[in-house]
Structures are given as structure tokens and as C-alpha cells.
Design a protein around this motif. Structure first.
Motif, PDB file in Angstrom:
ATOM      1  N   ASP A  80       0.829  -1.204   0.000  1.00 31.30           N
ATOM      2  CA  ASP A  80       0.000   0.000   0.000  1.00 31.30           C
ATOM      3  C   ASP A  80       0.866   1.258   0.000  1.00 31.30           C
ATOM      4  O   ASP A  80       0.605   2.210  -0.761  1.00 31.30           O
ATOM      5  CB  ASP A  80      -0.932   0.009   1.217  1.00 31.30           C
ATOM      6  N   GLN A  81       1.893   1.275   0.840  1.00 27.40           N
ATOM      7  CA  GLN A  81       2.732   2.466   0.936  1.00 27.40           C
ATOM      8  C   GLN A  81       3.648   2.616  -0.278  1.00 27.40           C
ATOM      9  O   GLN A  81       3.971   3.729  -0.694  1.00 27.40           O
ATOM     10  CB  GLN A  81       3.528   2.434   2.243  1.00 27.40           C
ATOM     11  N   LEU A  82       4.044   1.492  -0.861  1.00 24.49           N
ATOM     12  CA  LEU A  82       4.829   1.541  -2.091  1.00 24.49           C
ATOM     13  C   LEU A  82       4.009   2.171  -3.213  1.00 24.49           C
ATOM     14  O   LEU A  82       4.492   3.038  -3.953  1.00 24.49           O
ATOM     15  CB  LEU A  82       5.280   0.139  -2.489  1.00 24.49           C
ATOM     16  N   LYS A  83       2.759   1.741  -3.340  1.00 22.46           N
ATOM     17  CA  LYS A  83       1.884   2.296  -4.376  1.00 22.46           C
ATOM     18  C   LYS A  83       1.657   3.789  -4.161  1.00 22.46           C
ATOM     19  O   LYS A  83       1.644   4.580  -5.120  1.00 22.46           O
ATOM     20  CB  LYS A  83       0.535   1.577  -4.383  1.00 22.46           C
ATOM     21  N   ALA A  84       1.514   4.196  -2.895  1.00 24.67           N
ATOM     22  CA  ALA A  84       1.299   5.614  -2.599  1.00 24.67           C
ATOM     23  C   ALA A  84       2.510   6.438  -3.042  1.00 24.67           C
ATOM     24  O   ALA A  84       2.351   7.535  -3.597  1.00 24.67           O
ATOM     25  CB  ALA A  84       1.050   5.801  -1.103  1.00 24.67           C
ATOM     26  N   LEU A  85       3.707   5.910  -2.810  1.00 25.91           N
ATOM     27  CA  LEU A  85       4.914   6.615  -3.241  1.00 25.91           C
ATOM     28  C   LEU A  85       5.002   6.664  -4.763  1.00 25.91           C
ATOM     29  O   LEU A  85       5.370   7.693  -5.351  1.00 25.91           O
ATOM     30  CB  LEU A  85       6.160   5.932  -2.670  1.00 25.91           C
ATOM     31  N   GLU A  86       4.660   5.548  -5.402  1.00 27.48           N
ATOM     32  CA  GLU A  86       4.677   5.508  -6.864  1.00 27.48           C
ATOM     33  C   GLU A  86       3.673   6.492  -7.451  1.00 27.48           C
ATOM     34  O   GLU A  86       3.944   7.156  -8.460  1.00 27.48           O
ATOM     35  CB  GLU A  86       4.396   4.088  -7.353  1.00 27.48           C
ATOM     36  N   ASP A  87       2.520   6.612  -6.810  1.00 28.25           N
ATOM     37  CA  ASP A  87       1.492   7.547  -7.273  1.00 28.25           C
ATOM     38  C   ASP A  87       1.945   8.997  -7.135  1.00 28.25           C
ATOM     39  O   ASP A  87       1.443   9.887  -7.830  1.00 28.25           O
ATOM     40  CB  ASP A  87       0.184   7.342  -6.502  1.00 28.25           C
ATOM     41  N   GLN A  88       2.914   9.232  -6.232  1.00 27.31           N
ATOM     42  CA  GLN A  88       3.454  10.583  -6.061  1.00 27.31           C
ATOM     43  C   GLN A  88       4.583  10.881  -7.047  1.00 27.31           C
ATOM     44  O   GLN A  88       5.177  11.956  -7.012  1.00 27.31           O
ATOM     45  CB  GLN A  88       3.988  10.758  -4.630  1.00 27.31           C
ATOM     46  N   GLY A  89       4.881   9.925  -7.917  1.00 31.41           N
ATOM     47  CA  GLY A  89       5.917  10.138  -8.920  1.00 31.41           C
ATOM     48  C   GLY A  89       7.305   9.735  -8.483  1.00 31.41           C
ATOM     49  O   GLY A  89       8.302  10.262  -8.998  1.00 31.41           O
ATOM     50  N   MET A  90       7.406   8.805  -7.549  1.00 33.91           N
ATOM     51  CA  MET A  90       8.701   8.338  -7.069  1.00 33.91           C
ATOM     52  C   MET A  90       9.576   7.839  -8.224  1.00 33.91           C
ATOM     53  O   MET A  90       9.130   7.088  -9.084  1.00 33.91           O
ATOM     54  CB  MET A  90       8.497   7.211  -6.054  1.00 33.91           C
ATOM     55  N   LYS A  91      10.864   8.252  -8.221  1.00 30.07           N
ATOM     56  CA  LYS A  91      11.783   7.856  -9.282  1.00 30.07           C
ATOM     57  C   LYS A  91      12.861   6.877  -8.804  1.00 30.07           C
ATOM     58  O   LYS A  91      13.600   6.318  -9.615  1.00 30.07           O
ATOM     59  CB  LYS A  91      12.442   9.103  -9.874  1.00 30.07           C
ATOM     60  N   ALA A  92      12.972   6.686  -7.491  1.00 35.40           N
ATOM     61  CA  ALA A  92      13.923   5.727  -6.922  1.00 35.40           C
ATOM     62  C   ALA A  92      13.433   5.368  -5.522  1.00 35.40           C
ATOM     63  O   ALA A  92      12.688   6.130  -4.895  1.00 35.40           O
ATOM     64  CB  ALA A  92      15.336   6.305  -6.866  1.00 35.40           C
ATOM     65  N   LEU A  93      13.872   4.201  -5.034  1.00 31.27           N
ATOM     66  CA  LEU A  93      13.371   3.708  -3.747  1.00 31.27           C
ATOM     67  C   LEU A  93      14.510   3.285  -2.833  1.00 31.27           C
ATOM     68  O   LEU A  93      15.443   2.597  -3.257  1.00 31.27           O
ATOM     69  CB  LEU A  93      12.443   2.509  -3.978  1.00 31.27           C
ATOM     70  N   VAL A  94      14.424   3.694  -1.570  1.00 30.27           N
ATOM     71  CA  VAL A  94      15.333   3.227  -0.519  1.00 30.27           C
ATOM     72  C   VAL A  94      14.510   2.406   0.470  1.00 30.27           C
ATOM     73  O   VAL A  94      13.530   2.899   1.025  1.00 30.27           O
ATOM     74  CB  VAL A  94      16.009   4.398   0.219  1.00 30.27           C
ATOM     75  N   ILE A  95      14.911   1.151   0.670  1.00 32.53           N
ATOM     76  CA  ILE A  95      14.258   0.282   1.658  1.00 32.53           C
ATOM     77  C   ILE A  95      15.192   0.148   2.848  1.00 32.53           C
ATOM     78  O   ILE A  95      16.350  -0.250   2.702  1.00 32.53           O
ATOM     79  CB  ILE A  95      13.955  -1.106   1.061  1.00 32.53           C
ATOM     80  N   ASP A  96      14.706   0.477   4.028  1.00 31.43           N
ATOM     81  CA  ASP A  96      15.522   0.505   5.248  1.00 31.43           C
ATOM     82  C   ASP A  96      15.174  -0.682   6.136  1.00 31.43           C
ATOM     83  O   ASP A  96      14.085  -0.749   6.707  1.00 31.43           O
ATOM     84  CB  ASP A  96      15.269   1.822   5.994  1.00 31.43           C
ATOM     85  N   VAL A  97      16.092  -1.657   6.251  1.00 30.44           N
ATOM     86  CA  VAL A  97      15.882  -2.794   7.154  1.00 30.44           C
ATOM     87  C   VAL A  97      16.954  -2.830   8.247  1.00 30.44           C
ATOM     88  O   VAL A  97      17.251  -3.875   8.814  1.00 30.44           O
ATOM     89  CB  VAL A  97      15.851  -4.142   6.391  1.00 30.44           C
ATOM     90  N   ARG A  98      17.518  -1.679   8.567  1.00 32.23           N
ATOM     91  CA  ARG A  98      18.491  -1.622   9.657  1.00 32.23           C
ATOM     92  C   ARG A  98      17.808  -1.938  10.985  1.00 32.23           C
ATOM     93  O   ARG A  98      16.706  -1.481  11.257  1.00 32.23           O
ATOM     94  CB  ARG A  98      19.142  -0.235   9.709  1.00 32.23           C
ATOM     95  N   ASN A  99      18.470  -2.752  11.782  1.00 31.94           N
ATOM     96  CA  ASN A  99      17.944  -3.168  13.086  1.00 31.94           C
ATOM     97  C   ASN A  99      16.583  -3.846  12.984  1.00 31.94           C
ATOM     98  O   ASN A  99      15.794  -3.814  13.923  1.00 31.94           O
ATOM     99  CB  ASN A  99      17.862  -1.977  14.052  1.00 31.94           C
ATOM    100  N   ASP A 100      16.316  -4.478  11.861  1.00 34.83           N
ATOM    101  CA  ASP A 100      15.108  -5.282  11.692  1.00 34.83           C
ATOM    102  C   ASP A 100      15.499  -6.740  11.906  1.00 34.83           C
ATOM    103  O   ASP A 100      16.224  -7.316  11.101  1.00 34.83           O
ATOM    104  CB  ASP A 100      14.548  -5.080  10.275  1.00 34.83           C
ATOM    105  N   PRO A 101      15.027  -7.370  12.991  1.00 38.81           N
ATOM    106  CA  PRO A 101      15.477  -8.726  13.321  1.00 38.81           C
ATOM    107  C   PRO A 101      14.818  -9.839  12.521  1.00 38.81           C
ATOM    108  O   PRO A 101      15.147 -11.009  12.695  1.00 38.81           O
ATOM    109  CB  PRO A 101      15.122  -8.850  14.803  1.00 38.81           C
TER     110      PRO A 101
END
Length: 484
Positions: free
Chosen positions: A233-254
Motif C-alpha cells: 500500500d505504501q509503495l503504491k502511494a509513493l509511486e502515485d506521487q511520482g517516485m523515481k527511486a526507492l530506498v528500503i531501510d531494514v536496519r535493526n530489523d530482526p
């Protein structure tokens, strides 16, 4: 997917063990499954005999009878038997293989479907000590300064040495609002006390934002049942805003559910390419193949040594199968899969045992090695500062770890202490006075409890400021370069 064996099919239902500060968070196979017939492994391969020889049975029986009849004190039969089971599993020297008695098993089962209260950190048992795998972002442990690889020595004065993992975590867990006074040992430093106020474990697992109108950022804090849907859902929302690149943050995600990771990765991994592989004791492998497609924009993944298990599956798959760039520090290195056996024991107790390893799309096993970033970036030195013990007022001519942490904080806040080697000299005194004056404290150059707490609050705020996040900045810069 199904794991095939001779007349045996095991449904791989990987579930999140929501046991932060409660147990090891692992990729685990639960319900419905079967045990192999005697003489077979779970994959159909031959193993040793499935029962004790007469001599082995006699040895065990004799030992039990000697304990019951000759030991100086009367013993609890159930405790002795449980101890024997724990001893067998302990001989495997695998921190992810554990025994839970009826009470612990029930709590374990409850955790699969409930929200729990605690400090918010995943822990494991290594060489008899409770080791932090990763604090959960935004959790009480994270806010209090607990870090990956910290060793928890005691809780509220009760030592954890010699306890099973389940016994130790029962002492760490507690009700919301209660205090856990943890004695923590960190590499190269004397033990310190960190007070953590227990709370509800955060359940918001996906956060997103648009940076500079071009680069979207999605932070994943753990992989649970609703994470995949929220991510999409949040990926689509960013894409709908015209996102041109994506950073996925999994730091400290166990980590968490493999099923969630697969669902999240399919839109990025080309159809027909493997997302992850599993391998049994006989070297037989099975792949989970993508049914998705690809994205038209570049991707970066932020990782550090608190990125474990499912986080590493995501990082490895995006790097090897989707061409993503990894930014930050090497990951934790958790590459095994566990199966839970409860029905087989028949009394409500539970054995969680490592039965497989998982591998990246290219067949790499990251266990105890981790995944190295493509772009290595360390955070500023003050990110590694520990909370001060506050046992004594720090002042001129003192030396020690508390002073070193003080200096790291002062330097990070823009009050140069002149040195960061742990000696409290003239320049450190002047830096403390400047800090105290700016924060309405008595400017005497000495660090009492009030000054120490004000410093820690200030450095925590600084760390949480995105402008201080060198790894995020590097990832965004990489993505801006890659935007076509």
C-alpha cells in the motif's frame, strides 16, 4: 511451497515469533507437519536409529535412579527430565534449538497471535550468555541505548548466567510500565547499568516518506502478518506521487515471516528467478521462485549488523536478483530455519529445532558471515556511545569508559572535548561547562546524574535527526545518481 520427502510433505508455514526480549526471532516451521518414519530424516534421507540401544537406555535409567535415590537433596522429577532434554539439545551448540516446558510453550503459542509487552529486543543464547541480536526500532530497548551484540548479564539484580534462554527471557519480559534494570556488557568496556521501562512492543512495522520529491523511503521494522500488505500500500502511494527511486531501510530489523518477505519481493524480482532457497541436512535444495515482475526505478537497501534473518533474505534477494545496491554495514548473519515440535511431545511442552538453512538466490549461505554492503558507510562515532553508568560524578583528571562516552557525546553535539580517549582533561571540562550553560545547568564542568541525563537525551535527539544519518544520505545520493 512444500518440502518433499519420501511419503512426506511438510507445509512450510513460516511464522513470526513475536518474542522481542522474549526469545529468538527465527524463521520457523509450525503446524501442519509430520515426523519422518524411524530411520528417516525429515527429507527422506537415512539417519541413525530412531531409538536408544539397550545399553544407552540402561545408562539413562541408571543415572535417573541414582539422582532420585542417592542425591543429597530430594529432586523434582519433572525438572530432572526437562533438564535431560535441555541437555541433549544444548549439546548441539545451536542457539536457535531450544526446549520449552509447558508454561513456556504456552506463552510461546500465545505470542504467535498476540501483542506483547517487554523491552523490545530480540535475544539469543550464545556460549551461555544472553546476547542482543537487535533492538526493535522505536522500542524501549532502542530508546534506552541497547545495541546489537550487547550481553545482558543480569535483570533487576538477578544474574542470567546458567539459565536457559526461555528462563532468561521470562526475567527480561514484564508488564508495561515496569522497570528492567539491565547490567549490560559491551565489547571493550566495563559492564554498565541501563534502565529500560517496559512497554507495548511497537506494531507499526512499515513507515514511508518521500525525500526531495524523487526518492521514496520505506522503513521496515519487522516482518509480521500485515507487513506485506502495508508495504504494498505504501509503495503504491509513493509511486502515485511520482517516485523515481526507492530506498528500503531494514536496519535493526530482526526478521520475521518468510511468507511476508516473499510477497514483498515478488514485484521486484523478475518472474522465474529464485527469491530464496532452503537446503536440508542432505544438501537437497528447493527454491521459492518469483511469480512477479520488475520495477522501472533503481533501488537501494539500508543494512547494518542488526539486520537479521528475514531482513537478510530481503537484502540478498534484492541485491542478487533485482540489481539493488546495499548501503551501510554488514548484516548480522542468521541463515537457519527452525521447526517446532509440540504435538510429538504430548504434554504441552515444545522443542524448536534447526532443520534447514536458507540461501540467497545465488546459493550463498550468510550464516555467521552476514551480507556485505556494496557501499560501506559507518555512522558518526557518537552513534556508538553508551549510556553513562551515573554511579559517580565525572570530573577533571578522571579516566574510564564513562568519560570516553561523555567525550563522544560532547563531540557529536558540537562541544569539542579535545580528546576521546577517556581522560577528563581541561578541554573536556570546558566542553562540559559550555554544554551546561547552553542547557540551563550549573556550569561547574562536572557531570552529575542531571547533566549526564541531559547529555544522553540530547545525543538521542541528534541520532534521530535524519540529517545525522550518514547511511541514509549515502543511499539517497546513490539513488539520485541512478535516476534516469
Amino acid at each position: 511451497m512444500f518440502w518433499k520427502g519420501r511419503n512426506l510433505y511438510i507445509l512450510l508455514a513460516f511464522v513470526l515469533l513475536a518474542m522481542f526480549a522474549s526469545s529468538i526471532l527465527t524463521l520457523t516451521i509450525v503446524g501442519p507437519y509430520s515426523l519422518a518414519e524411524p530411520g528417516q530424516s525429515v527429507s527422506g534421507g537415512k539417519t541413525g536409529t530412531g531409538s536408544f540401544t539397550p545399553q544407552e537406555l540402561k545408562k539413562l535409567t541408571t543415572t535417573y535412579e541414582l539422582i532420585q535415590n542417592q542425591y543429597l537433596h530430594e529432586t523434582d522429577r519433572t525438572k530432572v527430565i526437562n533438564g535431560a532434554i535441555s541437555g541433549m539439545l544444548g549439546s548441539l551448540e545451536d542457539p536457535y534449538t531450544t526446549y520449552m516446558d509447558q508454561k513456556e510453550a504456552q506463552q510461546f503459542n500465545d505470542m504467535l497471535n498476540s501483542t506483547f509487552q517487554g523491552i523490545g529486543a530480540e535475544v539469543s543464547l550464545e556460549e551461555g550468555r544472553v546476547k542482543v541480536v537487535s533492538p526493535i526500532k522505536g522500542s524501549p530497548a532502542d530508546k534506552a541505548g541497547i545495541r546489537t551484540n550487547d550481553i545482558i548479564l543480569s535483570v533487576n539484580g538477578e544474574k542470567l548466567d546458567g539459565l536457559s534462554l526461555s528462563e532468561a527471557v521470562m526475567k527480561i519480559r514484564g508488564t508495561k510500565g515496569s522497570q528492567a534494570k539491565l547490567q549490560v556488557m559491551r565489547a571493550g568496556a566495563e559492564p554498565i547499568e541501563i534502565v529500560v521501562v517496559r512497554d507495548d512492543i511497537p506494531i507499526e512495522t512499515v513507515l514511508s516518506e518521500m525525500i526531495d520529491g524523487q526518492v521514496g523511503k520505506i522503513e521496515i521494522r519487522e516482518f509480521v502478518q500485515n507487513t506485506a500488505k502495508n508495504f504494498k500500500d505504501q509503495l503504491k502511494a509513493l509511486e502515485d506521487q511520482g517516485m523515481k527511486a526507492l530506498v528500503i531501510d531494514v536496519r535493526n530489523d530482526p526478521g520475521g515471516m518468510l511468507q511476508a518477505v516473499v510477497e514483498m519481493l515478488e514485484p521486484f524480482v523478475p518472474k522465474g528467478k529464485p527469491i530464496v532457497q532452503v537446503e536440508d541436512r542432505n544438501g537437497q535444495r528447493e527454491q521459492t521462485v518469483s511469480k512477479g515482475s520488475t520495477k522501472p526505478y533503481p533501488i537501494a537497501v539500508l543494512i547494518n549488523n542488526g539486520s537479521a534473518s528475514a531482513s537478510e533474505i530481503m537484502a540478498g534477494a534484492l541485491q542478487e536478483a533485482a540489481g539493488a545496491k546495499l548501503v551501510g554495514e554488514k548484516t548480522y548473519g542468521k541463515g537457519t530455519v527452525q521447526v517446532t515440535y509440540q504435538q510429538e511431545l504430548g504434554d504441552g511442552s515444545n522443542i524448536k529445532m534447526t532443520v534447514m538453512k536458507w540461501l540467497t538466490p545465488n546459493g550463498n549461505w550468510v550464516h555467521q558471515k552476514g551480507i556485505a554492503p556494496d557501499v560501506a558507510v559507518e555512522q558518526p562515532p557518537y552513534y556508538k556511545a553508551s549510556p553513562m553508568s551515573k554511579k559517580t560524578t565525572l570530573k577533571y583528571d578522571m579516566l574510564g569508559d564513562d568519560v570516553k562516552n561523555l567525550q563522544l557525546m560532547l563531540d557529536g553535539l558540537g562541544f569539542p572535548p579535545g580528546r576521546t580517549d577517556g581522560y577528563f582533561g581541561d578541554k573536556t571540562t570546558q566542553a562540559v561547562k559550555s554544554f551546561q550553560s547552553q542547557h540551563g545547568l550549573t556550569a561547574n564542568g562536572e557531570v552529575d546524574v542531571k547533566t549526564a541525563q541531559t547529555l544522553e537525551d540530547a545525543i538521542t535527539k541528534q541520532i534521530r535527526n535524519p540529517e545525522s544519518d550518514l547511511q541514509l544520505k549515502a543511499a539517497v545520493d546513490e539513488m539520485k545518481k541512478a535516476i534516469k
